[in-house]
Design an enzyme around this catalytic site. Structure first.
Site, PDB file in Angstrom:
ATOM      1  N   GLU A   1      12.896  -9.829   0.848  1.00  0.00           N
ATOM      2  CA  GLU A   1      12.003  -8.389   1.349  1.00  0.00           C
ATOM      3  C   GLU A   1      13.017  -7.253   1.159  1.00  0.00           C
ATOM      4  OE1 GLU A   1      11.426  -8.952   5.595  1.00  0.00           O
ATOM      5  OE2 GLU A   1      10.905  -7.002   5.858  1.00  0.00           O
TER       6      GLU A   1
ATOM      7  N   ARG B   1       5.113  12.342  -3.102  1.00  0.00           N
ATOM      8  CA  ARG B   1       5.228  12.943  -1.696  1.00  0.00           C
ATOM      9  C   ARG B   1       6.292  12.025  -0.683  1.00  0.00           C
ATOM     10  NH1 ARG B   1       0.486  13.955  -3.086  1.00  0.00           N
ATOM     11  NH2 ARG B   1      -1.403  13.983  -2.351  1.00  0.00           N
TER      12      ARG B   1
ATOM     13  N   ASN C   1       8.116  -5.714  -1.431  1.00  0.00           N
ATOM     14  CA  ASN C   1       8.136  -4.645  -0.582  1.00  0.00           C
ATOM     15  C   ASN C   1       6.645  -4.421  -0.291  1.00  0.00           C
ATOM     16  OD1 ASN C   1       7.949  -2.067   0.818  1.00  0.00           O
ATOM     17  ND2 ASN C   1       9.044  -0.965  -0.808  1.00  0.00           N
TER      18      ASN C   1
ATOM     19  N   ALA D   1       3.563  -1.214   4.670  1.00  0.00           N
ATOM     20  CA  ALA D   1       2.945  -1.258   5.802  1.00  0.00           C
ATOM     21  C   ALA D   1       2.544  -2.596   6.022  1.00  0.00           C
ATOM     22  CB  ALA D   1       1.747  -0.211   6.139  1.00  0.00           C
TER      23      ALA D   1
ATOM     24  N   ARG E   1      14.095   4.172  11.686  1.00  0.00           N
ATOM     25  CA  ARG E   1      12.562   4.784  11.954  1.00  0.00           C
ATOM     26  C   ARG E   1      12.027   4.535  12.989  1.00  0.00           C
ATOM     27  NH1 ARG E   1       9.875   4.682   6.075  1.00  0.00           N
ATOM     28  NH2 ARG E   1       8.522   6.210   7.274  1.00  0.00           N
TER      29      ARG E   1
ATOM     30  N   ASP F   1       1.416 -15.715   5.433  1.00  0.00           N
ATOM     31  CA  ASP F   1       1.132 -17.233   5.262  1.00  0.00           C
ATOM     32  C   ASP F   1       1.008 -17.459   3.944  1.00  0.00           C
ATOM     33  OD1 ASP F   1       0.853 -17.543   7.948  1.00  0.00           O
ATOM     34  OD2 ASP F   1      -1.117 -17.272   8.158  1.00  0.00           O
TER      35      ASP F   1
ATOM     36  N   PRO G   1       0.843  -1.271   0.077  1.00  0.00           N
ATOM     37  CA  PRO G   1      -0.062   0.047  -0.085  1.00  0.00           C
ATOM     38  C   PRO G   1       0.916   1.293  -0.172  1.00  0.00           C
ATOM     39  CG  PRO G   1      -0.217  -1.284   2.190  1.00  0.00           C
ATOM     40  CD  PRO G   1       0.613  -2.095   1.134  1.00  0.00           C
ATOM     41  N   ASN G   2       0.557   2.277  -0.700  1.00  0.00           N
ATOM     42  CA  ASN G   2       0.968   3.679  -0.838  1.00  0.00           C
ATOM     43  C   ASN G   2       2.133   3.709  -1.639  1.00  0.00           C
ATOM     44  OD1 ASN G   2      -1.268   4.759   0.674  1.00  0.00           O
ATOM     45  ND2 ASN G   2      -0.506   3.880   2.536  1.00  0.00           N
TER      46      ASN G   2
ATOM     47  N   HIS H   1       4.576  -4.990   8.544  1.00  0.00           N
ATOM     48  CA  HIS H   1       4.498  -4.940  10.036  1.00  0.00           C
ATOM     49  C   HIS H   1       3.330  -5.425  10.762  1.00  0.00           C
ATOM     50  CE1 HIS H   1       7.793  -2.470   8.670  1.00  0.00           C
ATOM     51  NE2 HIS H   1       7.239  -1.434   8.404  1.00  0.00           N
TER      52      HIS H   1
ATOM     53  N   HIS I   1      12.851  -2.856   1.461  1.00  0.00           N
ATOM     54  CA  HIS I   1      12.477  -1.614   1.722  1.00  0.00           C
ATOM     55  C   HIS I   1      13.247  -0.478   1.317  1.00  0.00           C
ATOM     56  CE1 HIS I   1       9.703  -3.770   4.497  1.00  0.00           C
ATOM     57  NE2 HIS I   1      10.710  -4.350   4.563  1.00  0.00           N
ATOM     58  N   LEU I   2      12.609   0.407   0.893  1.00  0.00           N
ATOM     59  CA  LEU I   2      13.372   1.630   0.211  1.00  0.00           C
ATOM     60  C   LEU I   2      14.175   2.469   1.352  1.00  0.00           C
ATOM     61  CD1 LEU I   2      10.393   2.795  -1.873  1.00  0.00           C
ATOM     62  CD2 LEU I   2      12.645   2.005  -2.766  1.00  0.00           C
ATOM     63  N   SER I   3      13.560   2.710   2.567  1.00  0.00           N
ATOM     64  CA  SER I   3      14.003   3.437   3.630  1.00  0.00           C
ATOM     65  C   SER I   3      14.580   2.319   4.537  1.00  0.00           C
ATOM     66  CB  SER I   3      12.967   4.087   4.302  1.00  0.00           C
ATOM     67  OG  SER I   3      12.035   3.143   4.966  1.00  0.00           O
TER      68      SER I   3
ATOM     69  N   ARG J   1       8.229   0.000  12.948  1.00  0.00           N
ATOM     70  CA  ARG J   1       8.745  -0.502  11.737  1.00  0.00           C
ATOM     71  C   ARG J   1       9.727  -1.381  11.778  1.00  0.00           C
ATOM     72  NH1 ARG J   1       6.359   3.122   8.087  1.00  0.00           N
ATOM     73  NH2 ARG J   1       6.008   5.206   9.032  1.00  0.00           N
TER      74      ARG J   1
ATOM     75  N   TYR K   1      11.395   8.938   0.958  1.00  0.00           N
ATOM     76  CA  TYR K   1      11.346   7.876  -0.210  1.00  0.00           C
ATOM     77  C   TYR K   1      12.017   8.233  -1.707  1.00  0.00           C
ATOM     78  CZ  TYR K   1       8.137   5.682   3.033  1.00  0.00           C
ATOM     79  OH  TYR K   1       7.580   5.136   4.145  1.00  0.00           O
TER      80      TYR K   1
HETATM   81  O1  CA2 Z   1      10.948   1.770   3.252  1.00  0.00           O
HETATM   82  C1  CA2 Z   1       9.832   0.983   2.672  1.00  0.00           C
HETATM   83  O2  CA2 Z   1       9.988   0.675   1.587  1.00  0.00           O
HETATM   84  C2  CA2 Z   1       8.460   0.739   3.388  1.00  0.00           C
HETATM   85  O3  CA2 Z   1       8.202  -0.538   2.859  1.00  0.00           O
HETATM   86  C3  CA2 Z   1       7.689   2.029   2.898  1.00  0.00           C
HETATM   87  C4  CA2 Z   1       6.326   1.755   3.663  1.00  0.00           C
HETATM   88  C5  CA2 Z   1       6.508   1.759   5.072  1.00  0.00           C
HETATM   89  O4  CA2 Z   1       5.148   1.625   5.952  1.00  0.00           O
HETATM   90  C6  CA2 Z   1       7.351   0.816   5.654  1.00  0.00           C
HETATM   91  O5  CA2 Z   1       7.484   0.798   7.026  1.00  0.00           O
HETATM   92  C7  CA2 Z   1       8.736   0.804   4.809  1.00  0.00           C
HETATM   93  C8  CA2 Z   1       5.540   2.908   3.195  1.00  0.00           C
HETATM   94  C9  CA2 Z   1       5.195   3.037   1.931  1.00  0.00           C
HETATM   95  C10 CA2 Z   1       4.558   4.505   1.559  1.00  0.00           C
HETATM   96  O6  CA2 Z   1       5.179   5.084   0.315  1.00  0.00           O
HETATM   97  C11 CA2 Z   1       4.854   6.342   0.280  1.00  0.00           C
HETATM   98  C12 CA2 Z   1       5.312   7.012  -0.779  1.00  0.00           C
HETATM   99  C13 CA2 Z   1       5.354   8.247  -1.112  1.00  0.00           C
HETATM  100  C14 CA2 Z   1       4.407   9.078  -0.276  1.00  0.00           C
HETATM  101  C15 CA2 Z   1       3.834   8.329   0.893  1.00  0.00           C
HETATM  102  C16 CA2 Z   1       3.991   6.990   1.087  1.00  0.00           C
END
Ligand code: CA2
Length: 153
Positions: free
Chosen positions: A101, A21, A77, A80, A110, A90, A13-14, A83, A103-105, A114, A26
Site C-alpha cells: 500500500e 493542484r 495507491n 480515497a 492528516r 475484498d 480516484p483523483n 479509507h 500513499h504520497l502524503s 485518513r 502532493y
Molecule cells: O497521499 C496519498 O497518496 C493519498 O492516497 C492521496 C488521496 C487521499 O485521499 C489519501 O488520503 C492519501 C487523494 C488523491 C488526490 O490526489 C490529488 C492530486 C492533486 C490534486 C487533487 C487531488
C-alpha cells in the site's frame, strides 16, 4: 529467456490530477512522471509492470479481478478508496498475491478519517509520506519477494 514477474501498479480516484493542484500536499510530479519512473525501476529490478488509474471503484475492482492469477504482486495507491472501500479490499484479498500500500502524503499527519485503511492489514507493507519515491520502494520490496536472487556459479 525466463519470464519476469508481473506487478500491477494501481491508482485510485483523483490521482490523475497529480502535479496540477494542491502541490503543497502532493508535489509537482504528475502521474505520468510516476509511471515513467516505475517503468525504469521495474526494468532494473527484473519486473514487468501494468500501470493503471481509475476514478471509479467498480473499474478498479474489475482491473484487480482481471489481474488475478496474472499479477504476482500489487502496488496500490487506492487514494480515497483506501479509507472507504471494502470492495477494493475484498478484490485484492482474493488475489493471494503480496500487496504494498502506497500513499504520497503521510496520511497519519492528516485528518483522522485518513488514519484508517481497509488495506493495511492485508498488506505486506505500507509506505506513506515518501512522495513518488514510495512507488519505487514498493517495487523494490516486491522484487525482493518475487525475483529469484542470481546464483553464483
Ligand atoms: O497521499 C496519498 O497518496 C493519498 O492516497 C492521496 C488521496 C487521499 O485521499 C489519501 O488520503 C492519501 C487523494 C488523491 C488526490 O490526489 C490529488 C492530486 C492533486 C490534486 C487533487 C487531488
Amino acid at each position: 529467456m525466463t519470464s519476469r514477474p508481473l506487478v500491477a501498479v494501481l491508482n485510485g480516484p483523483n490521482l490523475n490530477l497529480l502535479g496540477t493542484r494542491q502541490p503543497e500536499i502532493y508535489g509537482r510530479t504528475t502521474l505520468a512522471d510516476i509511471e515513467r519512473r516505475c517503468r525504469v525501476v521495474a526494468q532494473e529490478l527484473g519486473l514487468d509492470i501494468e500501470f493503471r488509474q481509475s476514478n471509479h471503484e467498480g473499474v478498479l475492482v474489475e482491473h484487480i479481478q482481471e489481474l488475478r492469477g496474472a499479477a504476482a504482486g500489487f502496488v496500490v495507491n487506492a487514494a480515497a478508496y483506501t479509507h472507504t472501500s471494502v470492495a477494493v479490499r475484498d478484490a485484492l484479498a482474493a488475489c493471494d498475491a503480496p500487496l504494498v500500500e502506497v500513499h504520497l502524503s503521510n496520511v497519519y499527519a492528516r485528518e483522522p478519517f485518513r488514519h484508517h485503511s481497509y488495506l493495511s492489514d492485508i498488506a505486506l507493507a505500507v509506505i506513506t509520506g515518501c512522495g513518488p519515491l514510495g512507488y519505487e520502494f514498493a517495487l523494490s520490496a516486491l522484487a525482493h519477494r518475487l525475483v529469484p536472487a542470481p546464483t553464483l556459479s
